[in-house]
Each structure stands twice: as structure tokens, then as C-alpha cells.
Design a protein around this motif. Structure first.
Motif, PDB file in Angstrom:
ATOM      1  N   UNK A   1      -2.336  11.145   8.002  1.00 14.37           N
ATOM      2  CA  UNK A   1      -2.886   9.826   7.673  1.00 14.37           C
ATOM      3  C   UNK A   1      -2.401   9.396   6.296  1.00 14.37           C
ATOM      4  N   UNK A   2      -2.108   8.116   6.175  1.00 11.83           N
ATOM      5  CA  UNK A   2      -1.723   7.589   4.869  1.00 11.83           C
ATOM      6  C   UNK A   2      -2.875   7.779   3.886  1.00 11.83           C
ATOM      7  N   UNK A   3      -2.591   8.202   2.662  1.00 20.14           N
ATOM      8  CA  UNK A   3      -3.676   8.596   1.742  1.00 20.14           C
ATOM      9  C   UNK A   3      -4.662   7.485   1.435  1.00 20.14           C
ATOM     10  N   UNK A   4      -4.218   6.214   1.493  1.00 23.14           N
ATOM     11  CA  UNK A   4      -5.145   5.135   1.147  1.00 23.14           C
ATOM     12  C   UNK A   4      -6.143   4.826   2.264  1.00 23.14           C
ATOM     13  N   UNK A   5      -6.045   5.538   3.382  1.00 26.90           N
ATOM     14  CA  UNK A   5      -7.052   5.420   4.442  1.00 26.90           C
ATOM     15  C   UNK A   5      -7.983   6.630   4.493  1.00 26.90           C
ATOM     16  N   UNK A   6      -7.734   7.623   3.660  1.00 32.08           N
ATOM     17  CA  UNK A   6      -8.519   8.854   3.721  1.00 32.08           C
ATOM     18  C   UNK A   6      -9.944   8.632   3.238  1.00 32.08           C
ATOM     19  N   UNK A   7     -10.831   9.539   3.646  1.00 34.81           N
ATOM     20  CA  UNK A   7     -12.237   9.520   3.221  1.00 34.81           C
ATOM     21  C   UNK A   7     -12.930   8.196   3.554  1.00 34.81           C
ATOM     22  N   UNK A   8     -12.595   7.658   4.745  1.00 29.89           N
ATOM     23  CA  UNK A   8     -13.223   6.418   5.230  1.00 29.89           C
ATOM     24  C   UNK A   8     -12.993   5.228   4.320  1.00 29.89           C
ATOM     25  N   UNK A   9     -11.911   5.287   3.545  1.00 32.36           N
ATOM     26  CA  UNK A   9     -11.573   4.126   2.713  1.00 32.36           C
ATOM     27  C   UNK A   9     -11.233   2.937   3.610  1.00 32.36           C
TER      28      UNK A   9
END
Length: 329
Positions: A1-9
Motif C-alpha cells: 500500500x502507498x504510505x499515504x494511505x496507511x493507518x486509515x489515513x
């Protein structure tokens, strides 16, 4: 997953807009809360011949990361080669493929939304870029929901793009034939988000925090992309995030702060190397200035004056007179 979508961002993208989202405007929007930047689109053929003007469109600063460079073209192999050149020059965080632009000069070159009518060619382009960038940078794509109202095929296209290795897909909720008229179809955007496992970013008619909350809560999208609303009101990113966090709208931005940003934008544009001279920079800013002044007191007269400016000093004079009128001086 692209990092800017991680942790329910739930990232807010600044949509790529030709003639608008240059390095200066992206800087402003980043400061005001935009999470992900995408450059104005660039021609793969322009990149391949190392055209200096084309290369200027790919400029960004590290402070704007994560940022992607958007490419358009109709030849998968050439697109892949161009993508690799950009990665070597600029090291963007991702490459984005434009399958959505409705403009005739792009469509006529078998680029942008023309490929929505030709899924085999679209697949070849996406695969060519993904293969060229494999293991180096992720590749994403932007589409419209279809060519026209009789050919809405965004769900099918999203599945093809996921199969080609796209790691996120932005979907503008209008057809090519609509241009920017009518309402964005968020039912189709939602269907796209539910049809694939990669993040789908919804685009269309997001201009307030309430608009953002409605789409975040009512659809399966993983983020939103804001375009034309930011041209008039780059504070929309700050306002939208505040609304998501609190359920409350921020007070309107004071006229003094609006003019302060307008003047800063003009000065940064004049100082940039994109336009050559201050006069050319400010002339190029005219349409932007008229967008900024929508809703200002005396907006009609302001537009008549701003469409003729040729220097930062011209804009400073107009701003001073506008603010003096507000103060009753």
C-alpha cells in the motif's frame, strides 16, 4: 500500500490542472493542508526529446512530497521510457498516468480520455509504464467515468488498471463529453472503489468540508482529490480537515488574508524560473487572479482590472485600493 494511505489515513490530493498546479501553487496548497501533489500533465514525447519547456512542468520541491509526475501519451513503450527518464531526473514519489484529460489537443494524440474508448490500448499504456517503473516507483492512474453517458465503463477500466499494476486510481465523476459541466457521479466512483482492492480517490464537486465528509462517510473511496475549488479557495484543504475533525466549519478567510496570499503567489511566480520575466509571469497569472477574486467586494470591477495587470506592483496597487475601500478610507 502507498504510505499515504496507511493507518486509515484519508489523504486529500490536489488535482493536477494544466496551467494551474505549477510548483508555486502546489507549495501554497501544501502549506494549507493538501497531502498529496500531482504535477501538471506532461507529454511523454516532450520528455523523450528532452524538451526544456516540458521538463519545467515536472519541477517540485522536497517540501511538496509525496508528489507524483503525471504523464500522457498513447504508446506504452514510449510512455515507459519517458517515465524512467523522469524518475532518473526527479525521483518523484510516483508516476501518474493521465487517462482523463478531455482537452482536444490531448485526445487527438490518442492520450487522456481517448483511451477510455480503447481498453486494449489503455491496458498497453498502463502495463508499459508499470513494467518500466517496477521496483523503482509506484504507478497510479487518473480516469473519468467514461467517454460519454452511453459509454460509462469506469468499473471495467479500474479492474484493468489494477491488473496492470496500478497502485491507486483517481476517478473523476464526469464523462469526457461532460467536460466540467453537470454533477459528478459519485455512485459510479463508489462502484469503482468497491470493485478493486487498490485505493480509489474520488474527484468531483468537493468544495467544502461538508462535501468531503459526505463522500468519506457515504462511499468506499480511500481519499479525495480537489481541483477547481482550490483555484478560488486554496484554504479548502484546511477547512475540510477541520470539518472532518470537529464537524464545524471554520470562519471565512478575511479579505486581508486573501489578498496577502494573492500577492505572495504573484511574487513567487515572478521569482520562479518558469516564465522568464516578471511581466510574463504576471500576465500568465491573470486567469488565476480572477479566480481568486470571486466573492471579493467589487469583484466585477476587480476582474476588469486584474485581466490587464503586467507587474507585481500593479496587483499591489489593486489590493491596496480594495482593502482601503473595505476600511472605508
Amino acid at each position: 500500500m502507498l504510505p499515504w494511505f496507511e493507518n486509515n489515513a484519508f489523504p486529500l490530493y490536489l488535482a493536477p490542472m494544466a496551467g494551474v498546479t505549477d510548483v508555486v501553487f502546489r507549495q501554497i496548497c501544501k502549506e494549507l493542508g493538501a497531502d498529496v501533489m500531482v504535477t501538471e500533465f506532461v507529454s511523454a514525447e516532450g520528455i523523450m526529446v528532452a524538451d526544456e519547456r516540458t521538463r519545467k512542468y515536472t519541477e517540485f520541491t522536497d517540501g511538496q512530497r509525496p508528489v507524483g509526475v503525471q504523464l500522457f501519451g498513447g504508446d506504452g513503450e514510449r510512455m515507459g521510457e519517458a517515465a524512467r527518464k523522469i524518475v532518473d531526473w526527479k525521483r518523484p514519489d510516483f508516476i501518474d498516468i493521465n487517462f482523463g484529460c478531455p482537452v482536444n489537443k490531448v485526445v487527438s494524440k490518442n492520450g487522456g480520455s481517448s483511451l477510455l474508448k480503447d481498453c486494449p490500448s489503455l491496458e498497453a499504456v498502463a502495463s508499459g509504464v508499470a513494467k518500466a517503473c517496477e521496483g523503482i516507483v509506484p504507478v497510479t492512474a487518473k480516469i473519468r467515468i467514461g467517454w460519454d453517458m452511453d459509454h460509462i465503463n469506469a468499473v471495467e477500466v479500474c479492474r484493468i488498471l489494477e491488473g496492470c499494476g496500478m497502485q491507486a486510481i483517481a476517478v473523476h465523476g464526469r464523462t469526457r463529453s461532460q467536460g466540467y459541466s453537470g454533477d459528478a457521479n459519485w455512485e459510479v466512483i463508489d462502484a469503482c472503489a468497491r470493485a478493486v482492492s487498490v485505493p480509489v480517490i474520488g474527484n468531483g464537486d468537493i468544495s467544502t468540508g461538508a462535501d468531503l465528509a459526505l463522500r468519506k462517510e457515504g462511499t468506499a473511496v480511500s481519499g479525495v482529490m480537489i481541483g477547481r475549488a482550490a483555484m478560488q479557495n486554496p484554504w479548502v484543504f484546511r477547512e475540510a480537515k477541520h470539518y472532518l475533525e470537529t464537524g464545524e466549519e471554520l470562519p471565512g478567510v478575511p479579505l486581508e488574508e486573501r489578498w496577502e496570499l494573492v500577492l505572495r503567489h504573484c511574487r513567487l511566480a515572478a521569482e520562479s524560473n518558469r516564465y522568464g520575466t516578471e511581466r510574463h509571469a504576471i500576465m500568465a497569472m491573470r486567469a488565476r487572479l480572477m479566480a481568486y477574486c470571486k466573492g471579493f467586494p467589487g469583484a466585477k470591477e476587480l476582474r476588469q482590472r486584474l485581466c490587464k495587470v503586467e507587474s507585481v506592483a500593479n496587483v499591489e496597487d489593486i489590493a491596496a485600493q480594495s482593502l482601503a475601500g473595505l476600511a472605508g478610507v
